[in-house]
Design a protein around this motif. Structure first.
Motif, short mmCIF file in Angstrom:
data_model
loop_
_atom_site.label_atom_id
_atom_site.label_comp_id
_atom_site.label_asym_id
_atom_site.label_seq_id
_atom_site.Cartn_x
_atom_site.Cartn_y
_atom_site.Cartn_z
N HIS A 77 -21.32 21.06 -42.88
CA HIS A 77 -20.44 20.00 -43.36
C HIS A 77 -19.10 20.17 -42.64
O HIS A 77 -18.52 21.25 -42.66
N LEU A 78 -18.63 19.11 -41.98
CA LEU A 78 -17.37 19.13 -41.25
C LEU A 78 -16.39 18.16 -41.91
O LEU A 78 -16.77 17.03 -42.23
N GLN A 79 -15.15 18.60 -42.12
CA GLN A 79 -14.11 17.75 -42.71
C GLN A 79 -12.85 17.88 -41.88
O GLN A 79 -12.54 18.97 -41.38
N TRP A 80 -12.11 16.81 -41.77
CA TRP A 80 -10.84 16.85 -41.07
C TRP A 80 -9.84 16.00 -41.82
O TRP A 80 -10.20 15.09 -42.57
N GLU A 81 -8.58 16.32 -41.63
CA GLU A 81 -7.48 15.52 -42.16
C GLU A 81 -6.36 15.60 -41.16
O GLU A 81 -5.96 16.69 -40.73
N GLU A 82 -5.86 14.44 -40.75
CA GLU A 82 -4.82 14.40 -39.74
C GLU A 82 -3.96 13.17 -39.97
O GLU A 82 -4.49 12.05 -40.04
N ASN A 83 -2.68 13.37 -40.12
CA ASN A 83 -1.73 12.26 -40.32
C ASN A 83 -2.16 11.35 -41.46
O ASN A 83 -2.06 10.13 -41.36
N GLY A 84 -2.68 11.91 -42.52
CA GLY A 84 -3.09 11.13 -43.67
C GLY A 84 -4.49 10.54 -43.58
O GLY A 84 -5.03 10.04 -44.56
N ASP A 85 -5.08 10.57 -42.39
CA ASP A 85 -6.46 10.10 -42.22
C ASP A 85 -7.41 11.25 -42.54
O ASP A 85 -7.16 12.39 -42.18
#
Length: 144
Positions: free
Chosen positions: A84-92
């Protein structure tokens, strides 16, 4: 880009030494491709991945192919694994779960690589090809 990775298994409990060894191999191989940040957490109650370290990959565009290859190779070694891969960047935010139950290795690797590359939004001078009808969806999907 920072991507949280969680390895899961349908076969092993989170604290099973055999499973921890398998996850250790995945992290070792990923560490050869990108920078890893590991934080030990209690995990989610009732989840098979509970108790494993929380690992965040620092991925640059040039390393996407290598990361996708490592994940694809690790998944193909056992049909009960998932990532499972998750990312968060600049609110996205975005996430994808990749398993091997119903997909071949080439599809898995292409899916992971497509998903990771799409996170860069064409950054670092790398243009993204337009999606085709055969391209997998990239946000909140489960593949496999």
């Amino acid at each position: 880009m920072h991507v949280r990775i969680t390895a899961t298994s349908d076969r092993f409990d989170a604290d099973d030494a055999r499973w921890l060894s398998q996850v250790g191999l995945l992290l070792e191989e990923l560490g050869r491709e990108v920078s890893l940040e590991t934080r030990h957490t209690a995990g989610e109650p009732g989840a098979k991945s509970g108790g494993l370290p929380d690992v965040v990959l620092t991925i640059v565009s040039a390393a996407v192919g290598g990361v996708a290859a490592v994940i694809g190779t690790w998944l193909k070694n056992s049909r009960d694994r998932g990532v499972h891969l998750q990312w968060e960047e600049n609110g996205d935010k975005g996430e994808v779960t990749v398993t091997t139950r119903n997909s071949d290795n080439a599809t898995l690797q292409a899916t992971v690589e497509h998903w990771l590359r799409s996170r860069f939004h064409g950054g670092e001078g790398e243009e993204q090809p337009p999606p085709t009808p055969d391209d997998p969806s990239t946000d909140g999907d489960s593949v496999g």
